[in-house]
Design a protein around this motif. Structure first.
Motif, PDB file in Angstrom:
ATOM      1  N   ARG A  68       0.839  -1.198   0.000  1.00  0.00           N
ATOM      2  CA  ARG A  68       0.000   0.000   0.000  1.00  0.00           C
ATOM      3  C   ARG A  68       0.874   1.248   0.000  1.00  0.00           C
ATOM      4  NH1 ARG A  68      -4.747  -1.140   4.278  1.00  0.00           N
ATOM      5  NH2 ARG A  68      -5.003   1.079   3.949  1.00  0.00           N
ATOM      6  N   ASP A  69       0.381   2.303  -0.643  1.00  0.00           N
ATOM      7  CA  ASP A  69       1.127   3.559  -0.747  1.00  0.00           C
ATOM      8  C   ASP A  69       1.387   4.206   0.609  1.00  0.00           C
ATOM      9  OD1 ASP A  69       1.234   3.353  -3.494  1.00  0.00           O
ATOM     10  OD2 ASP A  69      -0.550   4.609  -3.813  1.00  0.00           O
ATOM     11  N   ASP A  70       0.468   4.032   1.568  1.00  0.00           N
ATOM     12  CA  ASP A  70       0.621   4.688   2.871  1.00  0.00           C
ATOM     13  C   ASP A  70       1.519   3.904   3.822  1.00  0.00           C
ATOM     14  OD1 ASP A  70      -0.965   2.560   3.649  1.00  0.00           O
ATOM     15  OD2 ASP A  70      -2.695   3.786   4.194  1.00  0.00           O
ATOM     16  N   GLY A  71       2.066   2.777   3.380  1.00  0.00           N
ATOM     17  CA  GLY A  71       2.982   1.996   4.210  1.00  0.00           C
ATOM     18  C   GLY A  71       2.297   1.118   5.239  1.00  0.00           C
ATOM     19  N   SER A  72       0.974   1.157   5.326  1.00  0.00           N
ATOM     20  CA  SER A  72       0.274   0.342   6.314  1.00  0.00           C
ATOM     21  C   SER A  72       0.201  -1.110   5.852  1.00  0.00           C
ATOM     22  CB  SER A  72      -1.133   0.900   6.566  1.00  0.00           C
ATOM     23  OG  SER A  72      -1.882   0.884   5.375  1.00  0.00           O
ATOM     24  N   THR A  89      -7.918  -1.665  -1.657  1.00  0.00           N
ATOM     25  CA  THR A  89      -6.941  -2.066  -0.644  1.00  0.00           C
ATOM     26  C   THR A  89      -7.517  -3.241   0.146  1.00  0.00           C
ATOM     27  OG1 THR A  89      -7.793  -0.457   0.957  1.00  0.00           O
ATOM     28  CG2 THR A  89      -5.933   0.227  -0.413  1.00  0.00           C
ATOM     29  N   ALA A  90      -6.646  -4.180   0.476  1.00  0.00           N
ATOM     30  CA  ALA A  90      -7.057  -5.373   1.217  1.00  0.00           C
ATOM     31  C   ALA A  90      -6.204  -5.501   2.461  1.00  0.00           C
ATOM     32  CB  ALA A  90      -6.902  -6.614   0.338  1.00  0.00           C
ATOM     33  N   ASP A  91      -6.852  -5.723   3.615  1.00  0.00           N
ATOM     34  CA  ASP A  91      -6.126  -5.932   4.863  1.00  0.00           C
ATOM     35  C   ASP A  91      -6.739  -7.121   5.595  1.00  0.00           C
ATOM     36  OD1 ASP A  91      -8.448  -4.983   6.126  1.00  0.00           O
ATOM     37  OD2 ASP A  91      -7.667  -2.951   6.282  1.00  0.00           O
ATOM     38  N   ASP A  92      -6.441  -7.279   6.875  1.00  0.00           N
ATOM     39  CA  ASP A  92      -6.931  -8.446   7.623  1.00  0.00           C
ATOM     40  C   ASP A  92      -8.453  -8.522   7.733  1.00  0.00           C
ATOM     41  OD1 ASP A  92      -4.348  -9.261   8.023  1.00  0.00           O
ATOM     42  OD2 ASP A  92      -4.190  -8.414  10.038  1.00  0.00           O
TER      43      ASP A  92
END
Length: 192
Positions: A68-72, A89-92
């Motif tokens: 991700r661009d924001d580093g998260s 965007t995909a996260d947990d």
């Protein structure tokens, strides 16, 4: 991808696609590589994409998976799917973003044997499950009732009209993707 030009010529103007168990149908799926996704309907519709490390490429799709661009934490999925720009965007917990001008917002959970995704795919309410035995539910504008038979999932699909037979081959590399990235990508490929 090496299979697609041959399939396009074989299916163009030839009426319905080969039925499950027919030599032509079996040849199509046995020739598929381990990283290919293929959707073949009884109406002759064909979707084909090759899953490479960090990319999904096909005649109607070009997606990339990267940090991700924001580093998260999580991954970004960007590119084009069926003529629509994708920025997700995909996260947990799931996946969010836009497909064309429509939202994609999925909550993704792991069940005992597979995953479940609920929310929106390209602005359409969706609720689908994928495990080793079945692929069922509503994905974008289509509903699926598929059961796994060998390497493929077979059954019926309805996309606003009468249900028809469909065969889906998922790439072996897909389980290595995070649950949210997998659910979002399947939503993009099967629900539009």
């Amino acid at each position: 991808m090496r299979l697609l030009p041959v399939l396009s010529l074989a299916l163009a103007g030839c009426g319905p696609a080969p039925e499950a168990g027919s030599p032509a149908h079996d040849d199509i799926f046995s020739a598929a590589g381990p990283s290919e996704l293929i959707v073949l309907t009884a109406q002759g519709e064909l979707v084909s994409a090759d899953f490479e490390p960090g990319r999904v490429l096909g005649p109607d799709v070009s997606l990339s998976l990267h940090a991700r661009d924001d580093g998260s934490a999580g991954r970004a999925i960007r590119g084009i799917a069926f003529g629509r720009t994708v920025s997700v965007t995909a996260d947990d917990q799931g996946a969010t973003g836009v497909v064309g001008a429509a939202p994609l917002a999925l909550s993704v959970t792991r069940a005992d044997t597979g995953l479940r995704a609920r929310g929106l795919v390209a602005g359409a309410l969706s609720d689908y499950r994928l495990d080793e035995r079945q692929l069922t539910g509503v994905i974008g504008r289509c509903s699926y009732e598929l059961t796994r038979v060998g390497r493929v999932y077979e059954g019926s699909r309805r996309c606003g009209d009468q249900p028809h037979r469909v065969t889906v081959l998922l790439p072996r590399a897909l389980p290595s993707w995070s649950d949210a990235a997998r659910a979002a990508t399947l939503g993009l490929l099967l629900g539009m």
